[in-house]
Design a protein around this motif. Structure first.
Motif, PDB file in Angstrom:
ATOM      1  N   HIS A   1       0.821  -1.215   0.000  1.00 32.01           N
ATOM      2  CA  HIS A   1       0.000   0.000   0.000  1.00 32.01           C
ATOM      3  C   HIS A   1       0.856   1.266   0.000  1.00 32.01           C
TER       4      HIS A   1
ATOM      5  N   HIS B   1       1.971   4.569  -1.372  1.00 30.86           N
ATOM      6  CA  HIS B   1       1.204   5.484  -2.232  1.00 30.86           C
ATOM      7  C   HIS B   1       2.070   6.116  -3.316  1.00 30.86           C
TER       8      HIS B   1
ATOM      9  N   TYR C   1     -12.097  -0.414   0.241  1.00 26.56           N
ATOM     10  CA  TYR C   1     -12.121  -0.385   1.712  1.00 26.56           C
ATOM     11  C   TYR C   1     -13.172  -1.343   2.241  1.00 26.56           C
TER      12      TYR C   1
ATOM     13  N   GLU D   1      -8.786  -3.066   1.823  1.00 24.70           N
ATOM     14  CA  GLU D   1      -8.236  -2.211   2.872  1.00 24.70           C
ATOM     15  C   GLU D   1      -9.089  -2.467   4.115  1.00 24.70           C
TER      16      GLU D   1
ATOM     17  N   HIS E   1      -1.290   2.152   7.582  1.00 25.23           N
ATOM     18  CA  HIS E   1      -1.712   2.398   6.196  1.00 25.23           C
ATOM     19  C   HIS E   1      -0.518   2.654   5.267  1.00 25.23           C
TER      20      HIS E   1
HETATM   21 ZN   LIG Z   1      -5.642   3.360   1.323  1.00 22.38          ZN
END
Ligand SMILES: [Zn+2]
Length: 476
Positions: free
Chosen positions: A110, A112, A431, A401, A234
């Protein structure tokens, strides 16, 4: 006596073979999956071209063999990847190594600051692969093949460390009337990423999971082969503008190798950091104003601290010579998030009549588009679930997620002494709030961020625990 010699020799060879057959072996390797410059970085709402590489992206691969069963664990420096990428990677792996698709786990960290391996639609279970997705699938398979090439006798240990200071639930209740309207023009009860240190914050809407779980492999009494870890954060972020970076996950791997004096090993030591269940947990302490920091400073701080904690915990683990391996894989058929007719009408109107001067980054326009695409999604969604048994360790996985409370529930209900979850495994299905979060609203529950039916988290966890029970020894 003379005639007995060949029999004795045969028996000795057989005993040796039997011993070798139930001795654990492990091998690990990494594949570079850095995309080309000008590839689109996907972490934010509007993708932009990569202009630099701060640190390379990898698929980190670990293969275990208990003499009867092989399993492979792969962690990729990607935001996420489409289910079709995992299917192709596992097809190539089976072709090259014989390890069946059910026994290979492939997850995304994850980060980004990576290029997209999600393809052109998130709301479909199948899609043709684009060039980068095909490259990633091939590199994952190469990594697993190379890990198989380095299989050697190994000892295994489970460990954990607590790191509550880097994880914060990012969904907050705010004082009545202070949550700004959402992109649909209504008001939620909960705000994702509220302003830090704001006087209107009341309390977080959910827990965090502060535990770093890890599985360590070493040559008998000797060098580390790999450490597979999972932490429910995250990502950290704070990269240089236009940079590709593996975020704290990559820095953690480098820091752990350094702390363990394992940077020069041949075959190389491979550290891995998978994402636990962090759909609602990030690195921002919302209780106090957030100090700004130069690029990479905060992620390095988190990476080094987490690596130090794991390194310290490694000195106390109990090494074992054996671990029985097993795996279960199942695809659950679920409904895509139902879109009610009023919302669809709103979305169509928003697209047809955008507010004057609205930009591409306008959230109501982005969500109007997502809602319409989601309404067209073809049921059912095919949700890959996987459970891996490694001795007395159980790893459960979801392709979403996943909220921290789901990971905590899994740990509590799992029949294994040591259990943890890894998210974003075998695909990206948005999510996954638990049902209680839908009436609260907030980013993670919006249709288009969430893409599955509201009961999905419950159905998936029940199925995963059934799979865990199938592989479990009689008592915990
Ligand atoms: Zn995310």
């Amino acid at each position: 006596m003379k005639t007995l010699a060949p029999i004795i020799l045969a028996l000795l060879l057989l005993a040796g073979a039997l011993r070798a057959a139930d001795t654990l072996r492990a091998g690990a390797a990494t594949s570079n999956i850095t995309p080309e410059l000008d590839s689109k970085i996907v972490g934010g709402f509007v993708p932009f071209p990569a202009s630099g590489v701060h640190d390379e992206l990898h698929a980190r691969c670990l293969v275990l063999d208990d003499g009867k069963t092989k399993i492979a664990l792969v962690v990729c420096d990607l935001l996420g990847f489409h289910r079709s990428v995992s299917i192709e990677a596992r097809r190539l792996i089976e072709e090259a190594t014989g390890i069946p698709p059910s026994h290979v786990a492939i997850s995304a960290t994850h980060t980004h600051s990576a290029a997209s391996a999600l393809g052109d639609s998130r709301y479909t279970s199948e899609q043709p692969l684009d060039d980068y997705q095909r490259f990633v699938a091939r590199r994952i398979a190469d990594g697993v093949r190379r890990a198989v090439n380095t299989l050697r006798p190994a000892e295994i240990a489970f460990g954990s460390a607590e790191a509550p200071e880097h994880v914060f639930n990012r969904r907050w209740f705010m004082k009545e009337g202070t949550v700004p309207p959402n992109p649909f023009g209504t008001v939620d009860k909960v705000k994702m990423n509220p302003p830090s240190g704001n006087a209107n914050l009341v309390e977080p809407a959910g827990p965090t999971d502060p535990t770093i779980s890890f599985i360590a492999l070493r040559e008998p009494g000797g060098r580390l082969i790999s450490v597979y870890s999972a932490y429910s954060l995250h990502y950290v972020g704070g990269v240089g503008s236009g940079d590709i970076s593996a975020d704290y996950y990559g820095m953690y791997c480098a820091a752990l190798a350094k702390l363990q004096s394992a940077t020069e090993y041949d075959p190389p030591f491979v550290a891995m950091m998978a994402n636990g269940t962090s759909g609602d947990v990030n690195n921002i302490n919302f209780r106090t104003p957030r100090p700004s920091a130069p690029a990479y400073v905060q992620m390095r701080k988190v990476a080094e601290d987490v690596a130090e904690k794991v390194s310290a915990a490694l000195s106390k683990v109990e090494w074992k010579e054996r671990a029985e391996l097993d795996a279960r894989f199942r695809e659950l058929e679920l409904a895509w998030r139902p879109i009610d007719p009023d919302l669809l009408a709103w979305a169509k109107d928003k697209t047809a009549h955008p507010a004057p001067g609205a930009s591409k980054a306008d959230l109501s326009i982005i969500y109007a588009d997502r809602v319409q695409r989601l309404a067209e999604a073809k049921n059912p969604a095919r949700i890959p679930l996987q459970f891996l048994r490694i001795g007395d360790i159980g790893i459960g996985t979801f392709p979403c997620e996943t909220f921290a409370e789901t990971g905590l529930a899994f740990k509590k209900r799992s029949p294994f002494a040591h259990s943890f979850m890894v998210e974003l495994n075998h695909g990206y299905f948005g999510y996954l709030p638990t049902p209680r979060h839908f009436p609260l609203g907030g980013y993670e529950t919006w249709p288009g961020t969430n893409s599955l039916e509201p009961q999905a988290a419950v159905k998936m966890l029940d199925a995963l625990l059934e799979m865990a029970a199938e592989t479990a020894p009689k008592s915990k």
